[in-house]
Design a protein around this motif. Structure first.
Motif, mmCIF file in Angstrom:
data_model
loop_
_atom_site.group_PDB
_atom_site.id
_atom_site.type_symbol
_atom_site.label_atom_id
_atom_site.label_comp_id
_atom_site.label_asym_id
_atom_site.label_seq_id
_atom_site.Cartn_x
_atom_site.Cartn_y
_atom_site.Cartn_z
ATOM 1 N N GLN A 189 -1.649 25.334 3.136
ATOM 2 C CA GLN A 189 -1.354 24.829 4.483
ATOM 3 C C GLN A 189 -2.193 23.579 4.784
ATOM 4 O O GLN A 189 -1.688 22.600 5.341
ATOM 5 N N ALA A 190 -3.461 23.612 4.395
ATOM 6 C CA ALA A 190 -4.335 22.446 4.624
ATOM 7 C C ALA A 190 -3.775 21.239 3.867
ATOM 8 O O ALA A 190 -3.759 20.113 4.377
ATOM 9 N N TYR A 191 -3.299 21.499 2.661
ATOM 10 C CA TYR A 191 -2.700 20.441 1.843
ATOM 11 C C TYR A 191 -1.473 19.868 2.561
ATOM 12 O O TYR A 191 -1.349 18.654 2.745
ATOM 13 N N ALA A 192 -0.561 20.759 2.990
ATOM 14 C CA ALA A 192 0.684 20.302 3.632
ATOM 15 C C ALA A 192 0.383 19.526 4.916
ATOM 16 O O ALA A 192 0.991 18.486 5.190
ATOM 17 N N ARG A 193 -0.574 20.031 5.699
ATOM 18 C CA ARG A 193 -0.933 19.348 6.953
ATOM 19 C C ARG A 193 -1.440 17.936 6.685
ATOM 20 O O ARG A 193 -1.069 16.978 7.361
ATOM 21 N N THR A 194 -2.317 17.815 5.702
ATOM 22 C CA THR A 194 -2.895 16.485 5.445
ATOM 23 C C THR A 194 -1.880 15.567 4.765
ATOM 24 O O THR A 194 -1.959 14.346 4.896
ATOM 25 N N ALA A 246 5.152 21.013 7.491
ATOM 26 C CA ALA A 246 4.009 20.916 8.392
ATOM 27 C C ALA A 246 4.185 19.762 9.368
ATOM 28 O O ALA A 246 3.807 18.643 9.075
ATOM 29 N N SER A 247 4.790 20.049 10.526
ATOM 30 C CA SER A 247 4.836 19.024 11.583
ATOM 31 C C SER A 247 3.442 18.925 12.184
ATOM 32 O O SER A 247 2.618 19.816 11.981
ATOM 33 N N LEU A 248 3.201 17.854 12.934
ATOM 34 C CA LEU A 248 1.930 17.795 13.672
ATOM 35 C C LEU A 248 2.038 18.773 14.840
ATOM 36 O O LEU A 248 2.914 18.628 15.684
ATOM 37 N N GLN A 277 13.793 19.860 12.903
ATOM 38 C CA GLN A 277 12.439 19.604 13.378
ATOM 39 C C GLN A 277 12.524 18.517 14.440
ATOM 40 O O GLN A 277 13.452 17.727 14.459
ATOM 41 N N ARG A 278 11.538 18.471 15.312
ATOM 42 C CA ARG A 278 11.506 17.370 16.262
ATOM 43 C C ARG A 278 10.781 16.203 15.619
ATOM 44 O O ARG A 278 9.963 16.381 14.727
ATOM 45 N N GLY A 279 11.085 14.987 16.046
ATOM 46 C CA GLY A 279 10.303 13.838 15.581
ATOM 47 C C GLY A 279 8.853 14.025 16.011
ATOM 48 O O GLY A 279 8.543 14.879 16.837
ATOM 49 N N GLU A 280 7.957 13.230 15.445
ATOM 50 C CA GLU A 280 6.553 13.387 15.799
ATOM 51 C C GLU A 280 6.333 13.122 17.290
ATOM 52 O O GLU A 280 6.875 12.166 17.838
ATOM 53 N N ASP A 281 5.541 13.963 17.924
ATOM 54 C CA ASP A 281 5.177 13.781 19.316
ATOM 55 C C ASP A 281 4.177 12.614 19.389
ATOM 56 O O ASP A 281 3.106 12.676 18.772
ATOM 57 N N PRO A 282 4.511 11.525 20.112
ATOM 58 C CA PRO A 282 3.620 10.359 20.142
ATOM 59 C C PRO A 282 2.204 10.707 20.614
ATOM 60 O O PRO A 282 1.230 10.109 20.159
ATOM 61 N N ALA A 283 2.085 11.686 21.511
ATOM 62 C CA ALA A 283 0.747 12.028 22.022
ATOM 63 C C ALA A 283 -0.096 12.682 20.918
ATOM 64 O O ALA A 283 -1.287 12.388 20.763
ATOM 65 N N LEU A 284 0.545 13.561 20.121
ATOM 66 C CA LEU A 284 -0.195 14.209 19.027
ATOM 67 C C LEU A 284 -0.571 13.188 17.961
ATOM 68 O O LEU A 284 -1.658 13.232 17.381
ATOM 69 N N ARG A 285 0.339 12.289 17.723
ATOM 70 C CA ARG A 285 0.096 11.226 16.750
ATOM 71 C C ARG A 285 -1.101 10.367 17.197
ATOM 72 O O ARG A 285 -1.995 10.071 16.406
ATOM 73 N N ALA A 286 -1.124 10.025 18.473
ATOM 74 C CA ALA A 286 -2.225 9.201 18.997
ATOM 75 C C ALA A 286 -3.558 9.945 18.884
ATOM 76 O O ALA A 286 -4.592 9.355 18.566
ATOM 77 N N ARG A 287 -3.515 11.278 19.115
ATOM 78 C CA ARG A 287 -4.770 12.060 19.007
ATOM 79 C C ARG A 287 -5.264 12.079 17.574
ATOM 80 O O ARG A 287 -6.460 11.979 17.305
ATOM 81 N N VAL A 330 0.873 -1.181 0.000
ATOM 82 C CA VAL A 330 0.000 0.000 0.000
ATOM 83 C C VAL A 330 0.906 1.226 0.000
ATOM 84 O O VAL A 330 1.851 1.292 0.797
ATOM 85 N N VAL A 331 0.650 2.157 -0.895
ATOM 86 C CA VAL A 331 1.486 3.367 -0.967
ATOM 87 C C VAL A 331 0.601 4.605 -0.832
ATOM 88 O O VAL A 331 -0.397 4.744 -1.542
ATOM 89 N N TRP A 332 0.983 5.462 0.091
ATOM 90 C CA TRP A 332 0.292 6.744 0.269
ATOM 91 C C TRP A 332 1.123 7.811 -0.447
ATOM 92 O O TRP A 332 2.292 8.029 -0.086
ATOM 93 N N MET A 333 0.543 8.464 -1.443
ATOM 94 C CA MET A 333 1.266 9.491 -2.203
ATOM 95 C C MET A 333 1.175 10.818 -1.438
ATOM 96 O O MET A 333 0.177 11.525 -1.507
ATOM 97 N N SER A 334 2.242 11.104 -0.694
ATOM 98 C CA SER A 334 2.277 12.352 0.072
ATOM 99 C C SER A 334 2.937 13.427 -0.782
ATOM 100 O O SER A 334 2.818 13.415 -2.012
ATOM 101 N N SER A 335 3.619 14.344 -0.139
ATOM 102 C CA SER A 335 4.251 15.458 -0.864
ATOM 103 C C SER A 335 5.443 15.940 -0.061
ATOM 104 O O SER A 335 5.433 15.880 1.184
ATOM 105 N N GLY A 336 6.465 16.452 -0.771
ATOM 106 C CA GLY A 336 7.591 17.069 -0.071
ATOM 107 C C GLY A 336 7.106 18.261 0.759
ATOM 108 O O GLY A 336 7.770 18.669 1.713
ATOM 109 N N GLY A 337 5.936 18.806 0.408
ATOM 110 C CA GLY A 337 5.352 19.919 1.163
ATOM 111 C C GLY A 337 5.071 19.539 2.609
ATOM 112 O O GLY A 337 4.946 20.415 3.477
#
Ligand SMILES: NC(=O)c1ccc[n+]([C@@H]2O[C@H](COP(=O)([O-])OP(=O)(O)OC[C@H]3O[C@@H](n4cnc5c(N)ncnc54)[C@H](OP(=O)(O)O)[C@@H]3O)[C@@H](O)[C@H]2O)c1
Length: 327
Positions: A208-213, A187-189, A302-312, A176-183
């Motif tokens: 910004q909405a694009y980069a976030r998603t 946008a960190s979480l 940048q910091r790695g993803e915050d596990p709590a934000l990821r879980a939310r 399964v491949v999710w086509m994301s973007s360098g953008g």
């Protein structure tokens, strides 16, 4: 020594962004000794792949590449006429092309449920699923279920689809491949995003909405990879670089003009997805790729993803779709 130098050149291209993401990046990397071998001709014969957003740009090119390798390709688009027209074109261009027309708006969760139920009744296994459909709405727009459109198209629909097609993916087993973007690097979480996943607060900014998603897609792919570990299903995300497509021309006309001479082809943008599905290389947590090599999901500053934000985020996606929770 040659390999080390080649890796350094590849990484330098990546960090420079402009060189790495354009046609220069793919052209130079193809000449490096680190460039992995192409999938063997006919290597996807007897294998079945779904490509979403297959009626334009990168999805169109990807469908053609899969067909050229012998796969059965399910062309999925939201516009039945476009799907039929491109299927016709492919059948004329590729001898014995096995193309299946699929109509589904991936941002409409009811449509995704209905389409998945239908597909499960028609096929026994999938070997590839590429979540390629993408949008950049200029103003805040809602899906039929009231979700912000880029969230629905890039995150909610693909999550629901992956969940409902799980048995077919395991039967493959599929990549399964999710086509994301360098953008997504921009946008960190953030905590405010986790509180406002639907982008209801503040002035809406489509880029910004694009980069976030697109960032969320990288998180989703990583979480799905973990969820499906041991089943044989591989889950990756990637970015295609900057490719010439109708979507870029329509959504980012200024960027399109500025980069016209240096953008890569849509086929080059699609290349890594085709290679990932056809060759199934091993990958490490993060699971984010560009030009046939795994890349960092964040840069040093940048910091790695915050596990709590990821879980939310994962909990929100599960609640909004009623599908599997990956939290
Ligand atoms: N081109 C680039 O440089 C670039 C860079 C970074 C990331 N990407 C990503 O690559 C993917 C493809 O982009 P592209 O440049 O090829 O764009 P594109 O030319 O606009 O193609 C997008 C495709 O997605 C389809 N689509 C949009 N919303 C859909 C929905 N709700 N349901 C089903 N299909 C839907 C479109 O269908 P219609 O034909 O009906 O509109 C079209 O077939 C996107 O995910 C994009 O974010 C592209």
């Amino acid at each position: 020594m040659k390999q080390t130098l080649a890796r350094l050149v590849d990484s330098a291209l990546d960090r420079s962004v402009v060189l790495g993401y354009t046609a220069v990046g793919s052209d130079v990397r193809r000449r490096l000794p680190t460039w992995p071998a192409d999938p063997a001709p006919g290597s996807m014969t007897g294998r079945r792949v779904v490509v979403t957003g297959a009626t334009s740009g990168i999805g169109e090119a990807m469908a053609r590449s899969f067909l050229d390798l012998g796969a059965t390709v399910h062309l999925l688009g939201r516009n039945a006429d476009k799907v039929a027209a491109y299927a016709r074109e492919l059948r004329q261009a590729v001898p014995n092309a096995d193309v299946v027309e699929e109509v589904c708006d991936v941002s409409d969760l009811d449509a995704v449920r209905a389409w998945c139920t239908d597909l499960v009744g028609r096929v026994d296994a999938l070997h590839g699923l590429v979540h390629n459909a993408g949008v950049m709405p200029p103003e805040r727009t809602e899906s039929p279920q009231g979700h912000e459109l880029s969230l629905a198209c890039h995150v909610l629909g693909p999550h629901l689809m992956t969940s409902l097609l799980r048995d077919l993916l395991v039967a493959g087993p599929a990549s399964v491949v999710w086509m994301s973007s360098g953008g997504m690097y921009g946008a960190s979480l953030h905590a405010q995003d986790a509180d406002d996943v639907e982008y209801r607060r503040g002035e809406y900014d489509g880029v910004q909405a694009y980069a976030r998603t697109k960032r969320m897609q990288v998180v989703m792919a990583d979480a799905w990879a973990e969820q499906l570990r041991g089943t044989g299903v591989l889950v990756e995300s990637m970015h295609p670089g900057w490719a010439t497509t109708p979507g870029v021309t329509a959504s980012l006309p200024r960027f399109d003009r500025l980069t016209r001479r240096v953008k890569r082809t849509a086929a080059d943008g699609a290349d890594t997805a085709v290679w990932l599905v056809a060759t199934r290389p091993p990958s490490q947590p993060g699971h984010f790729w560009h030009d046939r090599r795994q890349r960092p999901t964040t840069f040093g500053w940048q910091r790695g993803e915050d596990p709590a934000l990821r879980a939310r985020l994962l909990a929100y996606v599960a609640g909004a779709t009623g599908a599997a929770s990956l939290a």
